[in-house]
Design a protein around this motif. Structure first.
Motif, PDB file in Angstrom:
ATOM      1  N   LEU A 283    -105.225 -33.416-117.477  1.00 24.19           N
ATOM      2  CA  LEU A 283    -106.194 -32.317-117.303  1.00 24.19           C
ATOM      3  C   LEU A 283    -106.507 -32.119-115.811  1.00 24.19           C
ATOM      4  O   LEU A 283    -106.566 -30.990-115.319  1.00 24.19           O
ATOM      5  CB  LEU A 283    -107.500 -32.615-118.050  1.00 24.19           C
ATOM      6  N   LEU A 284    -106.657 -33.232-115.108  1.00 26.41           N
ATOM      7  CA  LEU A 284    -106.988 -33.173-113.685  1.00 26.41           C
ATOM      8  C   LEU A 284    -105.867 -32.546-112.870  1.00 26.41           C
ATOM      9  O   LEU A 284    -106.101 -31.689-112.021  1.00 26.41           O
ATOM     10  CB  LEU A 284    -107.251 -34.601-113.168  1.00 26.41           C
ATOM     11  N   ILE A 285    -104.647 -32.990-113.148  1.00 31.15           N
ATOM     12  CA  ILE A 285    -103.490 -32.485-112.392  1.00 31.15           C
ATOM     13  C   ILE A 285    -103.356 -30.977-112.584  1.00 31.15           C
ATOM     14  O   ILE A 285    -103.162 -30.211-111.634  1.00 31.15           O
ATOM     15  CB  ILE A 285    -102.200 -33.226-112.827  1.00 31.15           C
ATOM     16  N   LYS A 286    -103.492 -30.529-113.826  1.00 29.98           N
ATOM     17  CA  LYS A 286    -103.346 -29.090-114.112  1.00 29.98           C
ATOM     18  C   LYS A 286    -104.499 -28.287-113.503  1.00 29.98           C
ATOM     19  O   LYS A 286    -104.303 -27.186-113.007  1.00 29.98           O
ATOM     20  CB  LYS A 286    -103.295 -28.854-115.625  1.00 29.98           C
ATOM     21  N   THR A 287    -105.687 -28.851-113.563  1.00 34.89           N
ATOM     22  CA  THR A 287    -106.840 -28.132-112.995  1.00 34.89           C
ATOM     23  C   THR A 287    -106.673 -28.009-111.485  1.00 34.89           C
ATOM     24  O   THR A 287    -106.926 -26.952-110.899  1.00 34.89           O
ATOM     25  CB  THR A 287    -108.154 -28.865-113.348  1.00 34.89           C
ATOM     26  N   GLU A 288    -106.204 -29.074-110.859  1.00 31.35           N
ATOM     27  CA  GLU A 288    -106.001 -29.011-109.403  1.00 31.35           C
ATOM     28  C   GLU A 288    -104.912 -27.994-109.063  1.00 31.35           C
ATOM     29  O   GLU A 288    -105.025 -27.237-108.099  1.00 31.35           O
ATOM     30  CB  GLU A 288    -105.637 -30.395-108.846  1.00 31.35           C
ATOM     31  N   PHE A 289    -103.884 -27.963-109.889  1.00 31.13           N
ATOM     32  CA  PHE A 289    -102.812 -26.988-109.691  1.00 31.13           C
ATOM     33  C   PHE A 289    -103.389 -25.570-109.768  1.00 31.13           C
ATOM     34  O   PHE A 289    -103.061 -24.695-108.964  1.00 31.13           O
ATOM     35  CB  PHE A 289    -101.724 -27.213-110.758  1.00 31.13           C
ATOM     36  N   ALA A 290    -104.292 -25.348-110.741  1.00 30.75           N
ATOM     37  CA  ALA A 290    -104.912 -24.024-110.906  1.00 30.75           C
ATOM     38  C   ALA A 290    -105.779 -23.673-109.686  1.00 30.75           C
ATOM     39  O   ALA A 290    -105.774 -22.529-109.222  1.00 30.75           O
ATOM     40  CB  ALA A 290    -105.747 -23.994-112.178  1.00 30.75           C
ATOM     41  N   ILE A 291    -106.483 -24.667-109.161  1.00 29.95           N
ATOM     42  CA  ILE A 291    -107.321 -24.434-107.969  1.00 29.95           C
ATOM     43  C   ILE A 291    -106.422 -24.021-106.800  1.00 29.95           C
ATOM     44  O   ILE A 291    -106.679 -23.040-106.103  1.00 29.95           O
ATOM     45  CB  ILE A 291    -108.134 -25.709-107.598  1.00 29.95           C
TER      46      ILE A 291
END
Ligand code: KG4
Ligand code: ZN
Length: 369
Positions: A283-291
């Motif tokens: 979840l963190l990796i994908k959220t950071e990617f989205a940011i």
């Protein structure tokens, strides 16, 4: 503008009266105990329980709203309903036969008291849950669009661009199991009961949320914002099988019963923590990617899984690294399913005159944003 909101999309029968973002009255009846022994929601039981409770839940909500101590069904509703402007109801996504119960009740009340209905997408509700206020108008936080939204619930894992009121763009979503669903399934394999998210959080904290087994982080190299948790759950299942000396054809519950009674608690905490870490890191990796992809560092998070304090900390740290802000639902009841969030989302729909044209609308079990 007072809105009577009804939510029956899964295993909570809920009603609320809201005014703009304020919750004036809120009642939630959770069916968890009914579904526990099935390890998940049992649809026909959910429907029946909604049917049995809905009138009482709405009555309680209206009593709290008016602070009337004794409720008189004869005439009581009519008087209170004069102070209700609209009726909001969850139209989907969710369990069809459960959604139906709330919708039927909303239509019945709308017809009887001559009110307009506002149909709400359950996910819109989770998105707005971070902006819901108590009856005194707290927290005061204002909208500063655009936001990135992470929805993490038992039914959904989505990253959404929240451009303005009622303007959403889904940037990524799960292709199979949702994060909460994966936690629940892993918990079932470990014999933790349903829903397993809270138990997994507790066990993981006992070993400081460390990762002992390095389960896969699915799709982190996919180059997009979609998720897939079903393979992770399967690899967890086979890992447990490989360590429990059981036969291939045995049911997970039997494996778990025989295996865990003979194992020590340490192993259980280590497995729970490692699985949780695999989900959360993904979840963190994908959220950071989205940011990084959108350049938006204001994050709104909603859904049952964000009750998890460790996940909150991870997301807070992530956003801090990007010098942004993160918003969670302020009150715990707003993380899980509730009608208050439906009422607040409905208010922003009413502002845009997004009313149901008549009473002929149907539930949409697979409604998307
Ligand atoms: O939003 P929700 O109440 O229902 C859906 O719309 O799906 O989310 C329920 C999910 C379940 O999967 C449950 O295990 C998870 O939220 N959950 C948690 C925690 N509390 C509930 N997951 C992790 N940690 C928690 N503390
Ligand atoms: Zn939900």
């Amino acid at each position: 503008m007072n809105i009577l909101a009804i939510e029956t999309s899964a295993d909570e029968t809920a009603a609320a009266v809201t005014n703009k973002r304020k919750v004036l009255s809120n009642v939630i009846y959770s069916q968890i105990l009914l579904h526990k022994k099935w390890g998940g929601i049992y649809p026909s039981l959910a429907k029946r329980a909604h049917e049995e409770r809905i009138d009482q839940i709405i009555d309680e909500t209206l009593i709290k709203f008016t602070k009337v101590e004794v409720f008189h069904p004869e005439g009581g509703h009519a008087r209170i309903m004069q102070n209700i402007d609209y009726i909001a109801v969850t139209q989907g996504p969710g369990l069809a036969i459960a959604l139906e119960v709330g919708i039927r009740k909303a239509k019945e009340l709308a017809e009887k008291y001559n009110k307009k209905i506002i149909t709400v997408n359950h996910l819109e509700g989770h998105i707005y849950s971070s902006f819901v206020q108590n009856s005194k108008g707290n927290p005061k936080r204002d909208f500063k669009f655009p936001y990135l939204v992470l929805i993490v619930s038992g039914g959904h894992t989505e990253i959404v661009l929240f451009k303005n009121h009622m303007e959403f763009e889904v940037l990524g979503e799960t292709l199979d199991d949702a994060a909460g669903e994966a936690l629940d399934k892993a918990g079932k394999i470990l014999g933790l009961g349903y829903p397993a998210g809270p138990a997994i959080e507790r066990l993981s904290s006992q070993v400081e949320n460390k990762d002992f087994y390095g389960f896969p982080r699915p799709m982190i190299k996919s180059g997009n914002l979609d998720f897939s948790f079903s393979g992770l759950k399967t690899s967890f299942y086979y890992f447990i099988q490989g360590h429990s000396g059981k036969r291939e054809d045995e049911k997970s519950e039997r494996i778990q019963n025989r295996f865990w009674t003979s194992q020590n608690d340490k192993k259980l905490t280590e497995l729970a923590s490692s699985f949780q870490e695999a989900i959360f890191e993904t979840l963190l990796i994908k959220t950071e990617f989205a940011i990084n992809k959108t350049g938006i560092n204001k994050l709104v998070v909603g859904g049952g899984v964000i009750a998890n304090l460790y996940l909150r900390k991870l997301l807070r740290d992530l956003v801090k690294k990007h010098k942004g802000e993160v918003y969670f639902p302020t009150y715990k009841y707003l993380t899980g399913d509730n009608a208050a969030m439906i009422g607040v989302a409905a208010y922003y729909k009413a502002q845009k005159k997004m009313f149901a044209p008549d009473l002929n609308f149907d539930r949409i079990p697979r409604l998307t944003l």
